[in-house]
Design a protein around this motif. Structure first.
Motif, PDB file in Angstrom:
ATOM      1  N   SER A   1      10.722  48.845   5.081  1.00 31.17           N
ATOM      2  CA  SER A   1       8.912  48.426   4.789  1.00 31.17           C
ATOM      3  C   SER A   1       8.539  47.595   6.020  1.00 31.17           C
ATOM      4  O   SER A   1       9.203  46.641   6.260  1.00 31.17           O
ATOM      5  CB  SER A   1       8.884  47.831   3.307  1.00 31.17           C
ATOM      6  OG  SER A   1       7.781  47.635   3.195  1.00 31.17           O
TER       7      SER A   1
ATOM      8  N   SER B   1      -0.228  59.593   2.065  1.00 29.47           N
ATOM      9  CA  SER B   1       0.607  58.491   1.045  1.00 29.47           C
ATOM     10  C   SER B   1      -0.333  57.910  -0.033  1.00 29.47           C
ATOM     11  O   SER B   1       0.123  57.841  -1.252  1.00 29.47           O
ATOM     12  CB  SER B   1       0.816  57.384   2.045  1.00 29.47           C
ATOM     13  OG  SER B   1       1.803  57.594   3.001  1.00 29.47           O
TER      14      SER B   1
ATOM     15  N   THR C   1       0.573  58.972  -3.929  1.00 29.16           N
ATOM     16  CA  THR C   1       0.940  57.749  -4.765  1.00 29.16           C
ATOM     17  C   THR C   1      -0.217  57.853  -6.100  1.00 29.16           C
ATOM     18  O   THR C   1       0.310  57.467  -7.216  1.00 29.16           O
ATOM     19  CB  THR C   1       0.688  56.499  -3.972  1.00 29.16           C
ATOM     20  OG1 THR C   1       1.601  56.463  -2.932  1.00 29.16           O
ATOM     21  CG2 THR C   1       1.136  55.356  -4.962  1.00 29.16           C
TER      22      THR C   1
ATOM     23  N   LYS D   1       4.768  57.111  -3.115  1.00 30.27           N
ATOM     24  CA  LYS D   1       5.427  56.070  -2.605  1.00 30.27           C
ATOM     25  C   LYS D   1       5.927  55.258  -3.747  1.00 30.27           C
ATOM     26  O   LYS D   1       6.434  54.013  -3.526  1.00 30.27           O
ATOM     27  CB  LYS D   1       4.538  55.082  -1.544  1.00 30.27           C
ATOM     28  CG  LYS D   1       4.126  55.956  -0.586  1.00 30.27           C
ATOM     29  CD  LYS D   1       5.356  56.241   0.357  1.00 30.27           C
ATOM     30  CE  LYS D   1       4.965  56.935   1.641  1.00 30.27           C
ATOM     31  NZ  LYS D   1       6.024  57.229   2.868  1.00 30.27           N
TER      32      LYS D   1
ATOM     33  N   SER E   1      11.168  52.401  -6.283  1.00 25.45           N
ATOM     34  CA  SER E   1      10.466  51.364  -5.631  1.00 25.45           C
ATOM     35  C   SER E   1      10.193  50.234  -6.895  1.00 25.45           C
ATOM     36  O   SER E   1       9.524  49.189  -6.526  1.00 25.45           O
ATOM     37  CB  SER E   1       8.989  51.921  -5.427  1.00 25.45           C
ATOM     38  OG  SER E   1       9.089  52.926  -4.580  1.00 25.45           O
TER      39      SER E   1
ATOM     40  N   SER F   1       7.166  49.834  -0.602  1.00 24.70           N
ATOM     41  CA  SER F   1       7.794  51.320  -0.300  1.00 24.70           C
ATOM     42  C   SER F   1       6.532  51.916   0.334  1.00 24.70           C
ATOM     43  O   SER F   1       6.712  52.825   1.095  1.00 24.70           O
ATOM     44  CB  SER F   1       8.382  52.118  -1.320  1.00 24.70           C
ATOM     45  OG  SER F   1       7.507  52.026  -2.391  1.00 24.70           O
ATOM     46  N   PHE F   2       5.477  51.532  -0.114  1.00 24.27           N
ATOM     47  CA  PHE F   2       4.002  51.965   0.499  1.00 24.27           C
ATOM     48  C   PHE F   2       3.775  51.855   1.800  1.00 24.27           C
ATOM     49  O   PHE F   2       3.118  52.604   2.616  1.00 24.27           O
ATOM     50  CB  PHE F   2       2.713  51.627  -0.519  1.00 24.27           C
ATOM     51  CG  PHE F   2       1.324  52.233  -0.055  1.00 24.27           C
ATOM     52  CD1 PHE F   2       1.088  53.507  -0.523  1.00 24.27           C
ATOM     53  CD2 PHE F   2       0.611  51.563   0.513  1.00 24.27           C
ATOM     54  CE1 PHE F   2      -0.101  54.004  -0.308  1.00 24.27           C
ATOM     55  CE2 PHE F   2      -0.865  52.010   1.009  1.00 24.27           C
ATOM     56  CZ  PHE F   2      -1.027  53.107   0.468  1.00 24.27           C
TER      57      PHE F   2
ATOM     58  N   ASP G   1       4.569  52.086   5.396  1.00 23.97           N
ATOM     59  CA  ASP G   1       5.539  52.621   6.272  1.00 23.97           C
ATOM     60  C   ASP G   1       4.962  52.437   7.474  1.00 23.97           C
ATOM     61  O   ASP G   1       3.914  51.615   7.707  1.00 23.97           O
ATOM     62  CB  ASP G   1       5.709  54.276   6.022  1.00 23.97           C
ATOM     63  CG  ASP G   1       4.195  54.839   6.067  1.00 23.97           C
ATOM     64  OD1 ASP G   1       3.318  54.326   6.476  1.00 23.97           O
ATOM     65  OD2 ASP G   1       4.351  55.978   5.697  1.00 23.97           O
TER      66      ASP G   1
END
Length: 487
Positions: free
Chosen positions: A67, A168, A172, A181, A186, A313-314, A316
């Motif tokens: 992350s 993403s 999500t 994500k 998570s 985790s969102f 990247d």
């Protein structure tokens, strides 16, 4: 050869020979190709080629991915976000960013790298000792004597970043399997047969997902704007399928903020709109160099807001790259409800209503006959800067004509709050002259005009304190997940 010796060429205008030399200024690639050409690593703890060894990343315990957060380091030293703990990683931020390495500094680092390539399974693609964390090989471009002196050598394709970031966000929000994500890896882990994930601030209820998907499925855009969204939206699954890079481009820059107008809490919705505004400004064909500093500062604040609302985790490497942005003529005069596209909307910016008269000497000038919305009670601007019109409130019926040169094409999206109103969006400009000439080298990149005039101010929607209440929702359902071990 083309740089040192050159090639003898003929100048037809001067009718003489000259030595033609060529230089490679930079490359433009997606991120994997960026790593292959530059020699830097594109994954792991040091995946950012700009931050290098100062890349802020950590390994997610259950997600088994890195992350890339820590964007508060890019903020001014006195910014209030730096002092907040609970809203971020539990610590105050006092660090700062380092300057990117120059070409000469990079060359000194990678000159010690010795690669052993070949079919030997033990040494193939491996680096010997005396290597660095951020570099895996010496780029062949450094054989060019001028390469180390260039300020910019490699560039990332912005549409590659834009597509991944938009994918993403949508994955999500709609909880699309394989794209989201958020999930079991998570959140904090609990050993049981089923795990309940409480609704986070970015969680959409089933009703909100339906509104979001319905807005896109009923959308009528001008020809060439994007794919027919009706074919990409599944109202049964409440998901989006089969989007291409150009569709994500249109979504990220204009359609996503409109589709989220009545869903999500205000602070999450406005943070996503700020990110859309950033990509819209960055992808303009003409960028004001003086405005780049402000654009850089604004996107850093936006990334910090997303850190407060979205899980680690969102974030990247694609989203992290946003912090390094600096460093046929066909006309329709009537709206056809049976068409999948709309090309009839026009607007005009004028200081007077009298734009033509009977004294004109040339009667062959093309004009548009328009139905004007009353600018007193038929037009409004919402808190995000969107312009809305009510087609039931018309005016100026005695003066319906404007010159074609004064018209600017727009299209309309029905308001989610009140179907009587429609959001006005401008269309990308098309170069019909180049299309008529059949020039294969015409730039097919579509520029979307800004949907709002200015970014929403953070103080207007974000709680500037250190509270974690903004991370949760109490007005929608959460998610139940079956653990794989119990299946």
């Amino acid at each position: 050869m083309l740089w040192e010796e050159g090639v003898e060429s003929y100048d037809a205008h001067r009718q003489e020979l000259f030595t033609l030399r060529a230089v490679l200024l930079w490359t433009i690639n997606d991120f994997p190709a960026y790593g292959n050409l530059s020699g830097c690593v594109v994954k792991g703890y040091f995946a950012c080629p700009i931050c290098g060894e100062d890349t802020y990343s950590h390994r997610l315990k259950h997600g088994k991915k890195n992350s890339y957060t820590g964007h508060r380091r890019f903020l001014p030293c006195n910014h209030p976000f730096r002092k907040q703990k609970k809203a971020f990683n539990g610590e105050q931020e006092f660090g700062s960013t380092s300057q990117p390495l120059s070409g000469e500094e990079i060359l000194r680092k990678i000159d010690v790298i010795c690669n052993s390539w070949g079919k030997n399974k033990i040494t193939r693609g491996k680096l010997n000792v005396k290597t660095t964390n951020c570099w895996k090989k010496k780029s062949i471009f450094f054989d060019l004597e001028y390469w180390k002196y260039l300020h910019v050598r490699h560039n990332l394709d912005v549409m590659h970043i834009e597509k991944n970031v938009c994918e993403s966000i949508i994955g999500t929000l709609l909880n699309i399997p394989g794209k989201t994500k958020d999930g079991l890896n998570s959140r904090p882990r609990f050993e049981s047969n089923r795990t309940y994930l409480p609704p986070a601030c970015y969680t959409l209820s089933k009703a909100e997902k339906k509104v979001f998907c319905q807005t896109l499925s009923q959308l009528k855009v001008p020809e060439g704007y994007c794919s027919n969204m009706r074919n990409l939206v599944s109202m049964e699954d409440l998901k989006l399928y089969g989007l291409k890079s150009h569709d994500y481009h249109a979504l990220m820059q204009q359609l996503l903020p409109v589709s989220l107008r009545s869903v999500l809490p205000k602070h999450v919705r406005h943070a996503i709109c700020r990110l859309s505004f950033f990509f819209n400004a960055l992808c303009s064909k003409v960028v004001d160099v003086a405005a780049l500093d402000k654009l850089q500062n604004d996107v850093v604040v936006t990334l910090c807001l997303l850190e407060k609302y979205f899980p680690p985790s969102f974030f990247d490497i694609m989203l992290h790259h946003c912090a390094s942005c600096k460093r046929g003529k066909t006309l329709w005069t009537e709206r056809d409800d049976l068409r999948a596209t709309q090309n009839s909307g026009v607007s005009i910016v004028a200081s007077t209503l009298q734009i033509a008269s009977a004294k004109d000497q040339n009667p062959m000038i093309p004009v548009f006959k328009c139905d004007w919305v009353d600018n007193r009670n038929g037009i409004k601007v919402d808190d995000l800067g969107f312009t809305l019109v009510d087609f039931n409130k018309t005016a100026h019926k005695s003066d319906p004509f404007i010159l074609a040169s004064q018209a600017k094409q727009v299209f309309y999206v029905q308001d989610q709050h009140d179907p009587r109103w429609s959001v006005v969006l401008s269309t990308p400009q098309k170069d019909f002259l180049d299309r008529e000439r059949g020039d294969d080298l015409v730039d097919n990149f579509i520029e979307h005009h800004p949907f709002i005039g200015a970014l929403p101010q953070v103080e207007a929607f974000d709680a500037m304190d250190d509270s974690d209440a903004i991370c949760m929702r109490g007005d929608c359902e959460g998610i139940w997940i079956e653990n794989k071990s119990s299946m």
